[in-house]
Design a protein around this motif. Structure first.
Motif, PDB file in Angstrom:
ATOM      1  N   THR A   1      78.257  30.062  79.108  1.00  0.00           N
ATOM      2  CA  THR A   1      78.913  29.508  80.291  1.00  0.00           C
ATOM      3  C   THR A   1      78.757  28.003  80.333  1.00  0.00           C
ATOM      4  N   LYS A   2      79.875  27.294  80.423  1.00  0.00           N
ATOM      5  CA  LYS A   2      79.849  25.842  80.494  1.00  0.00           C
ATOM      6  C   LYS A   2      79.657  25.403  81.947  1.00  0.00           C
ATOM      7  N   LEU A   3      78.753  24.450  82.162  1.00  0.00           N
ATOM      8  CA  LEU A   3      78.538  23.908  83.499  1.00  0.00           C
ATOM      9  C   LEU A   3      79.381  22.656  83.691  1.00  0.00           C
ATOM     10  N   GLU A   4      80.199  22.653  84.748  1.00  0.00           N
ATOM     11  CA  GLU A   4      80.936  21.463  85.147  1.00  0.00           C
ATOM     12  C   GLU A   4      80.485  21.083  86.549  1.00  0.00           C
ATOM     13  N   THR A   5      80.217  19.814  86.777  1.00  0.00           N
ATOM     14  CA  THR A   5      79.736  19.393  88.094  1.00  0.00           C
ATOM     15  C   THR A   5      80.704  18.408  88.735  1.00  0.00           C
ATOM     16  N   LYS A   6      80.699  18.418  90.054  1.00  0.00           N
ATOM     17  CA  LYS A   6      81.523  17.502  90.826  1.00  0.00           C
ATOM     18  C   LYS A   6      80.720  17.071  92.042  1.00  0.00           C
ATOM     19  N   THR A   7      80.738  15.781  92.351  1.00  0.00           N
ATOM     20  CA  THR A   7      79.981  15.285  93.493  1.00  0.00           C
ATOM     21  C   THR A   7      80.900  15.004  94.679  1.00  0.00           C
ATOM     22  N   PHE A   8      80.322  15.144  95.860  1.00  0.00           N
ATOM     23  CA  PHE A   8      81.042  14.912  97.114  1.00  0.00           C
ATOM     24  C   PHE A   8      80.199  14.024  98.018  1.00  0.00           C
ATOM     25  N   ASN A   9      80.860  13.377  98.955  1.00  0.00           N
ATOM     26  CA  ASN A   9      80.163  12.541  99.924  1.00  0.00           C
ATOM     27  C   ASN A   9      80.176  13.139 101.320  1.00  0.00           C
ATOM     28  N   ALA A  10      80.933  14.211 101.524  1.00  0.00           N
ATOM     29  CA  ALA A  10      81.014  14.839 102.843  1.00  0.00           C
ATOM     30  C   ALA A  10      81.273  16.328 102.686  1.00  0.00           C
ATOM     31  N   GLY A  11      80.704  17.110 103.624  1.00  0.00           N
ATOM     32  CA  GLY A  11      80.835  18.556 103.583  1.00  0.00           C
ATOM     33  C   GLY A  11      82.258  19.078 103.631  1.00  0.00           C
ATOM     34  N   PRO A  12      83.112  18.530 104.515  1.00  0.00           N
ATOM     35  CA  PRO A  12      84.488  19.044 104.583  1.00  0.00           C
ATOM     36  C   PRO A  12      85.223  18.956 103.251  1.00  0.00           C
ATOM     37  N   ALA A  13      84.982  17.906 102.486  1.00  0.00           N
ATOM     38  CA  ALA A  13      85.639  17.763 101.180  1.00  0.00           C
ATOM     39  C   ALA A  13      85.157  18.842 100.216  1.00  0.00           C
ATOM     40  N   ALA A  14      83.871  19.157 100.275  1.00  0.00           N
ATOM     41  CA  ALA A  14      83.330  20.198  99.399  1.00  0.00           C
ATOM     42  C   ALA A  14      83.882  21.571  99.784  1.00  0.00           C
TER      43      ALA A  14
END
Length: 354
Positions: free
Chosen positions: A71-84
């Motif tokens: 399984t490949k791990l891809e990550t994404k960062t957010f600055n606010a909960g609604p966007a996540a």
């Protein structure tokens, strides 16, 4: 206890869990058309110290090691909960670290169909910091106080606290206390310039307001909660992904447990890894004193402190920021508890779910 030992222990626990049928997810795999494991896991998290286990898990490859080569791990960062939450709704991510109120809102918006909380991450680390001349709650009348975002976890906490103290604040910035939702970076600058009188914020912004701008803590939020514990960050997963790939979710939890163990048993290594990941993501590592002060105010735990989630939802309802919502079923702690039991660790509960 080394990270290598932790990873090995978690892998052994996962082997036991997979062999025994993945606990609560077993029926989904048998009846819901679940595949063996996902080819990719897309994980969201924030470049915040309150997400330290996520930061450490990515930096030290704890998630990647747990997932294995399949399984490949891809990550994404957010600055606010609604966007996540929006990313989870759209299928852009499969799981994310997030605060309690965005998870509550996501559950409400999807009528309980979009997500499940599968583990706790962080407790505590939020406070009301004010100018030195403000010495009591009564002194807040007529003052301007910032929060990170309208309806976010700290915003709800401030509004509910003021209501309990007999002070009102509307959503337009009026009332006895003017609440001005704004990004934390903006609040730091506004406080330093005297444009606001205080802010209810999470770490590391609490420590920065005190250290860099001479603020003082008027109220540490932990004093409002039983045993000083309340959820700040937890781990959620898409229900669709959980049903299709329960084994992959279990391996994510394995990496999560290893990350929480690291930041609690080797604080120096945890702080270093978390700060290096923050620097890699933002270009700005935290100063050593701010980093140490922030960690001292936070408790990292896989316990979701579920009772505080249900209380926070009620608080949001009481201040007019959330319509009544039934949160029964928002937790799926079976896979986590199977791992904890296999590792000889205390299991956690969804207290208040009924």
């Amino acid at each position: 206890m080394t990270p290598r030992f932790l990873r090995a222990a978690a892998l052994a626990a996962t082997a036991v869990l997979v062999t025994t049928g993945l606990s609560a997810c077993g029926n989904d795999e048998a009846e819901g058309g679940a595949t063996s494991e996902a080819a990719t896991l897309r994980l969201g998290y924030f470049p915040n110290i309150t997400h330290a286990p996520a930061l450490v898990g990515v930096k030290n490859n704890l998630f990647a090691d747990a997932l294995g080569a399949g399984t490949k791990l891809e990550t994404k960062t957010f600055n606010a909960g609604p966007a996540a939450i929006e990313a989870l709704f759209s299928g852009a991510i499969d799981a994310t670290y997030i605060g309690p109120n965005p998870a509550i809102n996501g559950w409400a918006q999807s009528k309980g169909a979009a997500l499940k909380i599968i583990a706790g991450t962080t407790s505590g680390g939020a406070a009301l910091v004010v100018k030195p001349g403000i010495t009591s709650v009564a002194d807040l009348k007529g003052k301007k106080i910032a929060t990170p975002q309208l309806g976010n976890t700290q915003d709800v906490a401030l509004r509910h606290y003021l209501k309990e103290q007999g002070l009102n604040a509307d959503q337009q910035g009026g009332g006895d206390v003017s609440i001005l939702p704004q990004e934390n970076a903006t609040a730091l600058q506004a406080f330093a310039q005297g444009a606001i009188d205080g802010a209810w914020v999470p770490e590391p912004h609490v420590s920065r307001l005190v250290s860099e701008s001479g603020g003082k803590v008027l109220l540490d939020e932990k004093t409002l909660w039983p045993n000083g514990q309340f959820v700040t960050t937890h781990l959620i997963v898409s229900q669709d992904f959980l049903k299709k790939h329960p084994a992959t979710v279990t391996k994510l939890l394995q990496g999560h447990i290893a990350a929480v163990d690291l930041v609690t048993t080797d604080k120096a290594a945890g702080q270093k890894a978390a700060n290096e990941q923050i620097a890699a993501l933002t270009g700005k590592p935290l100063k050593d004193d701010i980093l140490a002060a922030s960690f001292a105010n936070l408790t990292f735990t896989v316990d979701p402190v579920s009772s505080s989630l249900f209380a926070s939802a009620k608080h949001a309802e009481e201040v007019g920021l959330l319509k009544p919502v039934d949160l029964k079923g928002i937790y799926e702690l079976g896979p986590l508890n199977s791992l904890l039991k296999a590792a000889g660790k205390p299991e956690v509960s969804a207290e208040g779910a009924a």
